[in-house]
Design an enzyme around this catalytic site. Structure first.
Site, PDB file in Angstrom:
ATOM      1  N   GLU A 158       1.111  -1.435   0.635  1.00 54.57           N
ATOM      2  CA  GLU A 158      -0.094   0.249  -0.128  1.00 54.57           C
ATOM      3  C   GLU A 158       1.540   1.282  -0.177  1.00 54.57           C
ATOM      4  O   GLU A 158       0.907   2.007   0.898  1.00 54.57           O
ATOM      5  CB  GLU A 158      -1.521  -0.731   1.157  1.00 54.57           C
ATOM      6  CG  GLU A 158      -1.881  -1.174   1.335  1.00 54.57           C
ATOM      7  CD  GLU A 158      -3.177  -0.381   1.844  1.00 54.57           C
ATOM      8  OE1 GLU A 158      -4.303  -1.292   1.594  1.00 54.57           O
ATOM      9  OE2 GLU A 158      -3.017  -0.295   3.204  1.00 54.57           O
ATOM     10  N   GLU A 267      -6.419  -6.664  -2.214  1.00 57.35           N
ATOM     11  CA  GLU A 267      -6.555  -6.657  -0.384  1.00 57.35           C
ATOM     12  C   GLU A 267      -7.756  -6.676  -0.790  1.00 57.35           C
ATOM     13  O   GLU A 267      -8.079  -5.807  -1.910  1.00 57.35           O
ATOM     14  CB  GLU A 267      -5.792  -5.864   0.236  1.00 57.35           C
ATOM     15  CG  GLU A 267      -4.775  -6.971   1.048  1.00 57.35           C
ATOM     16  CD  GLU A 267      -4.240  -5.507   1.988  1.00 57.35           C
ATOM     17  OE1 GLU A 267      -5.218  -5.025   2.358  1.00 57.35           O
ATOM     18  OE2 GLU A 267      -2.685  -5.493   1.915  1.00 57.35           O
TER      19      GLU A 267
END
Length: 335
Positions: A158, A267
């Site tokens: 991320e 995710e």
């Protein structure tokens, strides 16, 4: 006869693509859950190995994170090289594919925190480049020696605002690109077939993705796949996935077309207390990924579905207080 042959070949091609579609679970918490005595039960209530339960639910891919020098903390520790390799071996023995996720930290790395490992804290930038390469190479080599070839490997987790702060912040794209490329080069040196993933959160946010990947392109960052997180629960007070699912789809389609890359939702998660809604969301996400043109949508990975709230206090797992998977996980059985 010729027409029948063509139809058979088309059907075979479609079947091969369907079979390769990633239905994944990130299970980084699993070793410590097992170490603390947590018991996993299948839908019938029988105690069973967690990976077997996931496989029976349609999961074909396991995503694992690796931290440089992690602590033994039950929730924010573990995930060392040795533990991660052991989990990868275990998943592969069950016929599952493996995605490896380098955080380049001793603990969680995400948009709120990208702390460099303590052992690298006083290193200058040239040394940090060497650190990233040598650490990445070492873990990949350990995987290879254990007989595991990760199909996908993430360089950073991320990384919306970069990684390995402050040197690798997006405020300094020339340096961030160099750090990314050290990871890329180390992965390819050990495992040329592994696809390198760059991963951002807020997968519905096309403006941010365009800005980030335009910069990545301009500064020569190398990668193979664009990874996205998608958590409607956290989106600006809009937990209803129907308000953002079309934005996710549009962003994936744009990423694939604009950069010529494959895309994957690496995710995803929904509220454990709303299993039907999470099931519906997962069905919608899979449909949108499959619809990315030219088969560039690779699949969907649930983050810590087995991370039951009773153990983790995490509200977005897909496991109930009875130790069983919720209905949400049935979405991965669907074609």
């Amino acid at each position: 006869m010729k027409k029948i042959l063509i139809l058979m070949l088309m059907a075979a091609s479609f079947a091969a693509h369907a079979d390769s579609f990633v239905k994944g679970a990130d299970v980084g918490w699993l070793p410590q859950m097992e170490a603390t005595g947590y018991k996993f039960r299948n839908a019938q209530g029988k105690e069973e190995d967690c990976l077997q339960i996931l496989k029976d639910l349609g999961i074909n891919t396991i995503r694992l994170r690796t931290w440089v020098n992690p602590s033994d903390d039950s929730a924010s520790g573990h995930n060392s090289k040795d533990e991660t390799v052991a989990m990868a071996v275990r998943a592969q023995k069950m016929g599952m594919r493996v995605m490896l996720n380098f955080h380049y930290s001793d603990s969680w790395a995400d948009p709120q925190q990208q702390r460099k490992p303590a052992a690298w804290a006083n290193h200058d930038f040239p040394q940090l480049l060497k650190d990233v390469y040598s650490y990445t190479y070492d873990v990949m080599q350990a995987m290879k020696q254990a007989g595991v070839t990760p199909e996908w490997v993430q360089v950073g987790n991320e990384t919306r605002t970069g990684m390995i702060y402050p040197e690798g912040h997006t405020d300094n794209w020339p340096q961030l690109a160099q750090l990314i490329n050290q990871g890329y080069d180390a992965i390819k040196a050990v495992s040329p077939a592994s696809k390198v993933v760059l991963h951002l959160d807020r997968g519905h946010d096309n403006k941010w993705f365009r800005t980030w990947f335009d910069n990545a392109k301009a500064h020569g960052a190398r990668y193979d796949v664009i990874g996205l997180s998608y958590y409607p629960y956290w989106l600006d007070g809009r937990p209803d996935y129907t308000l953002s699912i079309n934005d996710l789809a549009a962003n994936m389609n744009d990423m694939a077309a604009r950069y010529g890359k494959e895309v994957m939702v690496v995710e995803v998660g929904g509220e454990d207390s709303q299993p039907q809604n999470t099931y519906d969301m997962l069905m919608a996400v899979q449909q949108k990924v499959r619809a990315v043109p030219d088969h560039k949508g690779l699949g969907v990975i649930y983050w810590e579905p087995q991370g039951a709230r009773s153990w983790s206090h995490y509200e977005l797992s897909a496991w109930g207080a009875d130790g069983r998977p919720t209905k949400a996980m049935e979405a991965f059985r669907a074609r």
